[in-house]
Design an enzyme around this catalytic site. Structure first.
Site, PDB file in Angstrom:
ATOM      1  N   ARG A 188       0.841  -1.221   0.000  1.00 26.22           N
ATOM      2  CA  ARG A 188       0.000   0.000   0.000  1.00 26.22           C
ATOM      3  C   ARG A 188       0.869   1.261   0.000  1.00 26.22           C
ATOM      4  O   ARG A 188       0.522   2.255   0.641  1.00 26.22           O
ATOM      5  CB  ARG A 188      -0.929   0.051   1.218  1.00 26.22           C
ATOM      6  N   SER A 269     -10.540  -0.812   3.771  1.00 25.69           N
ATOM      7  CA  SER A 269      -9.702  -1.049   4.965  1.00 25.69           C
ATOM      8  C   SER A 269      -9.227   0.287   5.502  1.00 25.69           C
ATOM      9  O   SER A 269      -8.557   1.033   4.794  1.00 25.69           O
ATOM     10  CB  SER A 269      -8.460  -1.861   4.616  1.00 25.69           C
ATOM     11  N   GLU A 373      -4.490   3.257   6.869  1.00 27.54           N
ATOM     12  CA  GLU A 373      -4.157   3.166   5.443  1.00 27.54           C
ATOM     13  C   GLU A 373      -4.766   4.388   4.747  1.00 27.54           C
ATOM     14  O   GLU A 373      -4.229   4.902   3.766  1.00 27.54           O
ATOM     15  CB  GLU A 373      -4.764   1.873   4.890  1.00 27.54           C
TER      16      GLU A 373
HETATM   17  N1  EPU Z   1     -10.222 -11.869  10.570  1.00 26.28           N
HETATM   18  C1  EPU Z   1     -10.834 -11.958  11.797  1.00 26.28           C
HETATM   19  N2  EPU Z   1     -12.074 -11.399  11.929  1.00 26.28           N
HETATM   20  C2  EPU Z   1     -12.692 -10.770  10.892  1.00 26.28           C
HETATM   21  C3  EPU Z   1     -12.071 -10.683   9.642  1.00 26.28           C
HETATM   22  C4  EPU Z   1     -10.819 -11.246   9.501  1.00 26.28           C
HETATM   23  O1  EPU Z   1     -10.281 -12.521  12.722  1.00 26.28           O
HETATM   24  O2  EPU Z   1     -13.807 -10.292  11.104  1.00 26.28           O
HETATM   25  C5  EPU Z   1      -8.893 -12.466  10.400  1.00 26.28           C
HETATM   26  C6  EPU Z   1      -8.980 -13.797   9.717  1.00 26.28           C
HETATM   27  O3  EPU Z   1      -8.061 -14.667  10.332  1.00 26.28           O
HETATM   28  C7  EPU Z   1      -8.533 -13.535   8.317  1.00 26.28           C
HETATM   29  C8  EPU Z   1      -7.549 -12.402   8.530  1.00 26.28           C
HETATM   30  O4  EPU Z   1      -8.085 -11.649   9.616  1.00 26.28           O
HETATM   31  O5  EPU Z   1      -7.888 -14.644   7.765  1.00 26.28           O
HETATM   32  C9  EPU Z   1      -7.377 -11.529   7.335  1.00 26.28           C
HETATM   33  O6  EPU Z   1      -8.620 -11.036   6.914  1.00 26.28           O
HETATM   34  P1  EPU Z   1      -8.986 -10.894   5.355  1.00 26.28           P
HETATM   35  O7  EPU Z   1      -8.614 -12.093   4.610  1.00 26.28           O
HETATM   36  O8  EPU Z   1     -10.369 -10.397   5.317  1.00 26.28           O
HETATM   37  O9  EPU Z   1      -7.952  -9.846   4.785  1.00 26.28           O
HETATM   38  P2  EPU Z   1      -7.495  -8.536   5.421  1.00 26.28           P
HETATM   39  O10 EPU Z   1      -6.090  -8.642   5.876  1.00 26.28           O
HETATM   40  O11 EPU Z   1      -8.502  -8.182   6.440  1.00 26.28           O
HETATM   41  C10 EPU Z   1      -6.655  -7.475   3.200  1.00 26.28           C
HETATM   42  C11 EPU Z   1      -6.703  -6.092   2.623  1.00 26.28           C
HETATM   43  C12 EPU Z   1      -8.012  -5.853   1.904  1.00 26.28           C
HETATM   44  C13 EPU Z   1      -8.172  -6.917   0.830  1.00 26.28           C
HETATM   45  C14 EPU Z   1      -8.138  -8.289   1.516  1.00 26.28           C
HETATM   46  C15 EPU Z   1      -8.210  -9.411   0.528  1.00 26.28           C
HETATM   47  C16 EPU Z   1      -5.344  -4.704   4.058  1.00 26.28           C
HETATM   48  C17 EPU Z   1      -5.334  -3.684   5.160  1.00 26.28           C
HETATM   49  N3  EPU Z   1      -6.549  -5.131   3.677  1.00 26.28           N
HETATM   50  O12 EPU Z   1      -7.650  -7.509   4.208  1.00 26.28           O
HETATM   51  O13 EPU Z   1      -7.909  -4.578   1.268  1.00 26.28           O
HETATM   52  O14 EPU Z   1      -9.404  -6.762   0.132  1.00 26.28           O
HETATM   53  O15 EPU Z   1      -6.882  -8.436   2.225  1.00 26.28           O
HETATM   54  O16 EPU Z   1      -7.001  -9.501  -0.143  1.00 26.28           O
HETATM   55  O17 EPU Z   1      -4.288  -5.085   3.563  1.00 26.28           O
HETATM   56  C18 EPU Z   1      -8.466  -2.272   1.235  1.00 26.28           C
HETATM   57  O18 EPU Z   1      -7.262  -2.056   1.108  1.00 26.28           O
HETATM   58  O19 EPU Z   1      -9.322  -1.346   1.288  1.00 26.28           O
HETATM   59  C19 EPU Z   1      -8.928  -3.654   1.376  1.00 26.28           C
HETATM   60  C20 EPU Z   1     -10.205  -3.961   1.577  1.00 26.28           C
END
Ligand code: EPU
Length: 377
Positions: A188, A269, A373
């Site tokens: 990012r 995010s 972010e």
């Molecule tokens: N998790 C929880 N509770 C929740 C949601 C997630 O415990 O309610 C844990 C789970 O273990 C899950 C982990 O957090 O495996 C990661 O969550 P997720 O896969 O939803 O991905 P993320 O890290 O939350 C990132 C990006 C998103 C992108 C997704 C999919 C960042 C800050 N966010 O989210 O980007 O869509 O991966 O690749 O890097 C954005 O930048 O606006 C955005 C939405």
């Protein structure tokens, strides 16, 4: 070129907040941008109120108050396949040579104007059976901002498919182009929002796309979801896999957990996933084992050099913040990474209050400081 004064920015921030700017200027060509640069440098009689801010669709911005200066927006909108003629991509090698080499591998260069909606670009590619941005489908914002922010999702980042970023240099007043390797890309992050912040305005982006399938399905449950969609569609061979099918799967995954900014205001995010020393991760893991049992594993990714990336979503969820309501703002019930304008009437200070609550809760429980972010203006 369109200029408006005391403009309501509700449609220009995906939080949907009622904020305004003193002046709003939308330009449609690089030549118009050059004209604006002359105005800004007092070379034209029409001055523009400072400070200056360039925005995309406002999908990664938090206006913390009304903006006292001039907001610029690019309406440069075109998508075209580059053949090589008339372009200079790399010193000492003709553009035609580069295009011929790429074509031998089933690849091609496609240029999109900074003002093209990112998802329109993704759709354009999928409709033509081209591979590249399908995992990034549905991300709000525009092509120029995608290159600045290095948007990422489902195992792909914009930098993976960017060949070149064409810019206007606000210091020299000249047009410049950077190869992806020169843009300082990280998670990012890019030089456009870091070391060279405010200097370059992205005018268009050249992407390397593939007509040969290059599915990237290794993130989370993407492969299972694609296989399920594949079988429903009646195709059972990899050869039948289309970038449109992957796009549609990604859109349905997103829709299930992220709010549609047209319905509930947000900036996706709000926080970055923190990268912490392994010793801090071990401490968090032991807190989690006490709460969830000896076999519990905290979700994490190795970030190299003794550092671990922990999902901010997990940290926030562990603090019980999902579904938090604080006045008109809150935290999205299905994804705690997303701060939302719940009623449509949230003020900047209400969003900031939710941000502060989230940062405080995570710090008090885990000793980790979350960083936004979303850019604060
Ligand atoms: N998790 C929880 N509770 C929740 C949601 C997630 O415990 O309610 C844990 C789970 O273990 C899950 C982990 O957090 O495996 C990661 O969550 P997720 O896969 O939803 O991905 P993320 O890290 O939350 C990132 C990006 C998103 C992108 C997704 C999919 C960042 C800050 N966010 O989210 O980007 O869509 O991966 O690749 O890097 C954005 O930048 O606006 C955005 C939405």
């Amino acid at each position: 070129m369109k200029t408006s004064h005391n403009m309501d920015l509700r449609a220009w921030n995906t939080f949907g907040m009622k904020v305004s700017c003193a002046c709003f200027v939308e330009y449609g060509t690089v030549e118009e941008l050059e004209e604006l640069w002359k105005m800004r440098h007092g070379m034209s009689p029409d001055g523009l109120p400072s400070p200056f801010l360039h925005i995309g669709k406002g999908s990664n911005l938090l206006f913390t108050k009304d903006f006292p200066g001039t907001v610029f927006h690019s309406d440069i909108r075109f998508i075209s396949v580059l053949e090589g003629a008339g372009h200079q991509y790399q010193a000492g090698v003709s553009a035609a040579e580069i295009c011929a080499d790429l074509a031998a591998d089933g690849k091609m260069l496609v240029e999109a104007g900074a003002g093209v909606l990112w998802d329109d670009f993704c759709l354009w590619c999928a409709e033509r059976g081209l591979w590249g941005p399908e995992n990034l489908s549905g991300i709000p914002g525009e092509v120029g901002a995608a290159a600045v922010q290095n948007i990422g999702a489902y195992g792909v980042e914009a930098k993976d498919i960017i060949f070149q970023v064409k810019c206007f240099d606000c210091v020299t007043g000249r047009r410049v182009a950077f190869k992806a390797s020169e843009c300082g890309y990280g998670y990012r992050d890019s030089m456009f929002k870091d070391s060279a912040k405010g200097r370059y305005v992205v005018t268009s982006v050249v992407f390397t796309l593939s007509s040969v399938p290059v599915p990237r399905l290794d993130y989370g449950h993407v492969k299972e979801a694609v296989n399920a969609a594949f079988e429903t569609a009646g195709n059972h061979t990899e050869a039948g896999l289309s970038s449109m099918l992957v796009r549609n799967v990604i859109l349905s995954i997103r829709n299930a957990k992220l709010p549609d900014p047209a319905v509930i205001g947000s900036a996706g995010s709000f926080f970055k996933n923190p990268v912490i020393p392994r010793s801090d991760y071990e401490r968090i893991a032991s807190v989690a084992r006490i709460e969830h049992g000896a076999d519990y594993e905290v979700p994490h990714y190795d970030a190299g050099s003794g550092f671990i990336k922990v999902p901010a979503a997990w940290l926030l969820d562990q603090c019980g913040l999902k579904g938090l309501v604080a006045g008109n703002a809150g935290i999205y019930e299905k994804q705690p990474l997303v701060i939302v304008n719940l009623t449509g009437n949230a003020s900047p200070s209400e969003i900031l209050a939710v941000e502060a609550m989230a940062v405080k809760a995570v710090y008090e429980k885990f000793g980790v400081t979350l960083h936004p972010e979303v850019e604060h203006v």
